[in-house]
Write a protein that holds these residues in place. Structure first.
Motif, PDB file in Angstrom:
ATOM      1  N   ASN A  46      11.491  71.734 -44.914  1.00 18.43           N
ATOM      2  CA  ASN A  46      10.853  72.055 -46.141  1.00 18.43           C
ATOM      3  C   ASN A  46      11.579  73.279 -46.921  1.00 18.43           C
ATOM      4  O   ASN A  46      11.164  73.664 -47.836  1.00 18.43           O
ATOM      5  CB  ASN A  46       9.333  72.654 -45.951  1.00 18.43           C
ATOM      6  N   ASP A  47      12.657  73.288 -46.321  1.00 20.80           N
ATOM      7  CA  ASP A  47      13.676  74.731 -46.897  1.00 20.80           C
ATOM      8  C   ASP A  47      12.873  75.975 -46.681  1.00 20.80           C
ATOM      9  O   ASP A  47      13.127  76.957 -47.621  1.00 20.80           O
ATOM     10  CB  ASP A  47      14.377  74.294 -48.234  1.00 20.80           C
ATOM     11  N   ASP A  48      12.120  75.982 -45.892  1.00 21.17           N
ATOM     12  CA  ASP A  48      11.204  77.274 -45.810  1.00 21.17           C
ATOM     13  C   ASP A  48      11.957  78.126 -44.390  1.00 21.17           C
ATOM     14  O   ASP A  48      11.419  78.414 -43.396  1.00 21.17           O
ATOM     15  CB  ASP A  48       9.728  77.085 -45.294  1.00 21.17           C
ATOM     16  N   ARG A  49      12.876  78.862 -44.903  1.00 19.30           N
ATOM     17  CA  ARG A  49      13.741  79.597 -43.990  1.00 19.30           C
ATOM     18  C   ARG A  49      13.078  80.742 -43.487  1.00 19.30           C
ATOM     19  O   ARG A  49      13.359  81.444 -42.211  1.00 19.30           O
ATOM     20  CB  ARG A  49      14.968  79.905 -44.501  1.00 19.30           C
ATOM     21  N   ASP A  50      11.899  81.271 -44.333  1.00 21.11           N
ATOM     22  CA  ASP A  50      11.271  82.509 -43.921  1.00 21.11           C
ATOM     23  C   ASP A  50      10.537  82.110 -42.686  1.00 21.11           C
ATOM     24  O   ASP A  50      10.241  82.810 -41.650  1.00 21.11           O
ATOM     25  CB  ASP A  50      10.412  83.173 -45.222  1.00 21.11           C
ATOM     26  N   THR A  51       9.519  81.139 -42.648  1.00 21.51           N
ATOM     27  CA  THR A  51       8.659  80.534 -41.919  1.00 21.51           C
ATOM     28  C   THR A  51       9.527  80.038 -40.710  1.00 21.51           C
ATOM     29  O   THR A  51       9.196  80.547 -39.383  1.00 21.51           O
ATOM     30  CB  THR A  51       7.955  79.512 -42.344  1.00 21.51           C
ATOM     31  N   ALA A  52      10.828  79.262 -40.774  1.00 29.41           N
ATOM     32  CA  ALA A  52      11.437  79.054 -39.716  1.00 29.41           C
ATOM     33  C   ALA A  52      12.009  80.459 -38.881  1.00 29.41           C
ATOM     34  O   ALA A  52      11.744  80.604 -37.520  1.00 29.41           O
ATOM     35  CB  ALA A  52      12.618  78.529 -40.003  1.00 29.41           C
ATOM     36  N   ASN A  53      12.252  81.533 -39.628  1.00 30.86           N
ATOM     37  CA  ASN A  53      12.628  82.587 -38.799  1.00 30.86           C
ATOM     38  C   ASN A  53      11.434  83.304 -38.142  1.00 30.86           C
ATOM     39  O   ASN A  53      11.760  83.868 -37.042  1.00 30.86           O
ATOM     40  CB  ASN A  53      13.411  83.598 -39.862  1.00 30.86           C
ATOM     41  N   ALA A  54      10.253  83.444 -39.131  1.00 36.07           N
ATOM     42  CA  ALA A  54       9.363  83.988 -38.306  1.00 36.07           C
ATOM     43  C   ALA A  54       8.770  83.203 -37.003  1.00 36.07           C
ATOM     44  O   ALA A  54       8.431  83.791 -35.975  1.00 36.07           O
ATOM     45  CB  ALA A  54       7.966  83.968 -39.203  1.00 36.07           C
ATOM     46  N   LEU A  55       8.850  81.865 -36.978  1.00 37.27           N
ATOM     47  CA  LEU A  55       8.473  81.284 -35.859  1.00 37.27           C
ATOM     48  C   LEU A  55       9.349  81.444 -34.678  1.00 37.27           C
ATOM     49  O   LEU A  55       8.994  81.624 -33.547  1.00 37.27           O
ATOM     50  CB  LEU A  55       8.425  79.639 -36.267  1.00 37.27           C
ATOM     51  N   PHE A  56      10.966  81.678 -34.989  1.00 38.41           N
ATOM     52  CA  PHE A  56      11.800  81.710 -34.042  1.00 38.41           C
ATOM     53  C   PHE A  56      11.611  83.177 -33.522  1.00 38.41           C
ATOM     54  O   PHE A  56      11.508  83.391 -31.987  1.00 38.41           O
ATOM     55  CB  PHE A  56      13.336  81.682 -34.588  1.00 38.41           C
ATOM     56  N   SER A  57      11.198  84.144 -34.184  1.00 37.89           N
ATOM     57  CA  SER A  57      10.669  85.405 -33.920  1.00 37.89           C
ATOM     58  C   SER A  57      10.053  85.444 -32.903  1.00 37.89           C
ATOM     59  O   SER A  57      10.075  86.333 -31.813  1.00 37.89           O
ATOM     60  CB  SER A  57      10.960  86.531 -35.056  1.00 37.89           C
ATOM     61  N   ALA A  58       8.806  84.626 -33.050  1.00 32.54           N
ATOM     62  CA  ALA A  58       7.624  84.789 -32.266  1.00 32.54           C
ATOM     63  C   ALA A  58       7.751  84.062 -31.022  1.00 32.54           C
ATOM     64  O   ALA A  58       7.302  84.771 -30.012  1.00 32.54           O
ATOM     65  CB  ALA A  58       6.671  83.946 -33.044  1.00 32.54           C
ATOM     66  N   ALA A  59       8.826  82.992 -30.939  1.00 33.51           N
ATOM     67  CA  ALA A  59       9.334  82.405 -29.727  1.00 33.51           C
ATOM     68  C   ALA A  59       9.994  83.311 -28.982  1.00 33.51           C
ATOM     69  O   ALA A  59       9.676  83.512 -27.404  1.00 33.51           O
ATOM     70  CB  ALA A  59       9.849  81.317 -30.085  1.00 33.51           C
ATOM     71  N   THR A  60      10.719  84.179 -29.515  1.00 31.04           N
ATOM     72  CA  THR A  60      11.558  85.211 -28.817  1.00 31.04           C
ATOM     73  C   THR A  60      10.682  86.233 -28.108  1.00 31.04           C
ATOM     74  O   THR A  60      11.209  86.806 -26.960  1.00 31.04           O
ATOM     75  CB  THR A  60      12.595  85.797 -29.746  1.00 31.04           C
ATOM     76  N   HIS A  61       9.372  86.397 -28.413  1.00 33.57           N
ATOM     77  CA  HIS A  61       8.455  87.389 -27.712  1.00 33.57           C
ATOM     78  C   HIS A  61       7.516  86.981 -26.619  1.00 33.57           C
ATOM     79  O   HIS A  61       6.889  87.543 -26.329  1.00 33.57           O
ATOM     80  CB  HIS A  61       7.717  87.985 -29.114  1.00 33.57           C
ATOM     81  N   ALA A  62       7.587  85.502 -26.666  1.00 35.60           N
ATOM     82  CA  ALA A  62       6.844  84.922 -25.847  1.00 35.60           C
ATOM     83  C   ALA A  62       7.471  84.918 -24.463  1.00 35.60           C
ATOM     84  O   ALA A  62       8.608  85.550 -24.045  1.00 35.60           O
ATOM     85  CB  ALA A  62       6.749  83.241 -26.103  1.00 35.60           C
ATOM     86  N   SER A  63       6.986  84.274 -23.353  1.00 38.67           N
ATOM     87  CA  SER A  63       7.495  84.622 -21.989  1.00 38.67           C
ATOM     88  C   SER A  63       8.925  83.614 -22.056  1.00 38.67           C
ATOM     89  O   SER A  63       9.103  82.934 -22.863  1.00 38.67           O
ATOM     90  CB  SER A  63       6.745  83.977 -21.191  1.00 38.67           C
ATOM     91  N   ASP A  64       9.715  84.180 -21.170  1.00 39.97           N
ATOM     92  CA  ASP A  64      10.984  83.424 -21.135  1.00 39.97           C
ATOM     93  C   ASP A  64      10.696  81.954 -20.874  1.00 39.97           C
ATOM     94  O   ASP A  64      11.440  80.985 -21.481  1.00 39.97           O
ATOM     95  CB  ASP A  64      11.794  84.004 -19.802  1.00 39.97           C
ATOM     96  N   GLU A  65       9.830  81.485 -19.870  1.00 40.42           N
ATOM     97  CA  GLU A  65       9.573  80.220 -19.552  1.00 40.42           C
ATOM     98  C   GLU A  65       9.138  79.503 -21.061  1.00 40.42           C
ATOM     99  O   GLU A  65       9.649  78.493 -21.506  1.00 40.42           O
ATOM    100  CB  GLU A  65       8.653  79.909 -18.809  1.00 40.42           C
ATOM    101  N   GLU A  66       8.288  80.083 -21.957  1.00 36.90           N
ATOM    102  CA  GLU A  66       7.767  79.529 -22.990  1.00 36.90           C
ATOM    103  C   GLU A  66       8.844  79.353 -24.174  1.00 36.90           C
ATOM    104  O   GLU A  66       9.043  78.427 -24.825  1.00 36.90           O
ATOM    105  CB  GLU A  66       6.600  80.249 -23.608  1.00 36.90           C
TER     106      GLU A  66
END
Length: 149
Positions: free
Chosen positions: A103-123
Motif C-alpha cells: 500500500n506504499d505505507d512506509r510509515d506503518t512498515a517502519n512502525a511494524l519493524f520497530s515494534a518487531a525489534t522490541h520483541a523477544s529475539d525469538e519473535e
C-alpha cells in the motif's frame, strides 16, 4: 566484516530463488549470510526487499482485481490471508508488513519493524522468517498461475 549492499541484494534474490525452487537449506544459508551481522537499518532493508518482491508478485497474481477497500483502494489483508491476525505474532507481522509495503505505507512498515525489534529475539527472528516464507509462497503461487494461464 559486513557485506556490501550490492552483495546483500544479490544474496536476498538468491535466497528467494532457492526458496521458490524448494531448496530451503540453501535459501536459509543465503538469508543468514545477509542477516548474521546486520544491524537494525540493514535488517529493515532486508524486510523491505522481501516485501517489495512479495508486493510485485501480489500485483502479478491480482492485477487490477486485488482485494482492496472501496474507499481508498488499499490492499485488504483479511482477504489475502484469512486468519493472519490470529495468535501467531510472526505471521501477523509478516502479513501486516507486506500489506503496508504493497500500500506504499512506509510509515506503518517502519512502525511494524520497530515494534518487531522490541520483541523477544525469538519473535523478531520468527517475524523476519515468516515474511521470507510468505514471500516465497506468494512467488510460487504467481509462478504456478503463470503456468496455467
Amino acid at each position: 566484516m559486513a557485506i556490501s549492499t550490492e552483495d546483500a541484494s544479490k544474496l536476498i534474490f538468491e535466497a528467494l530463488a532457492h526458496g521458490v525452487a524448494g531448496d530451503g537449506d540453501t535459501a536459509i544459508d543465503k538469508l543468514n549470510t545477509v542477516c548474521e551481522d546486520a544491524d537494525g537499518p540493514r535488517m529493515f532493508g532486508v524486510c523491505c526487499a522481501l516485501a517489495e518482491a512479495g508486493a510485485h508478485m501480489l500485483r502479478r497474481i491480482y492485477g487490477d482485481k486485488a482485494p482492496k477497500t472501496p474507499e481508498d483502494g488499499m490492499w485488504i489483508m483479511q482477504e489475502l490471508q484469512p486468519g493472519a491476525m490470529g495468535d501467531d505474532p510472526a505471521k501477523a507481522f509478516s502479513m501486516r508488513f507486506l500489506i503496508a509495503w504493497a500500500n506504499d505505507d512506509r510509515d506503518t512498515a517502519n512502525a511494524l519493524f520497530s515494534a518487531a525489534t522490541h520483541a523477544s529475539d525469538e519473535e523478531y527472528i520468527g517475524s523476519v522468517c515468516a515474511l521470507f516464507a510468505d514471500v516465497i509462497g506468494i512467488t510460487r503461487l504467481a509462478l504456478d498461475q503463470d503456468k496455467t494461464a
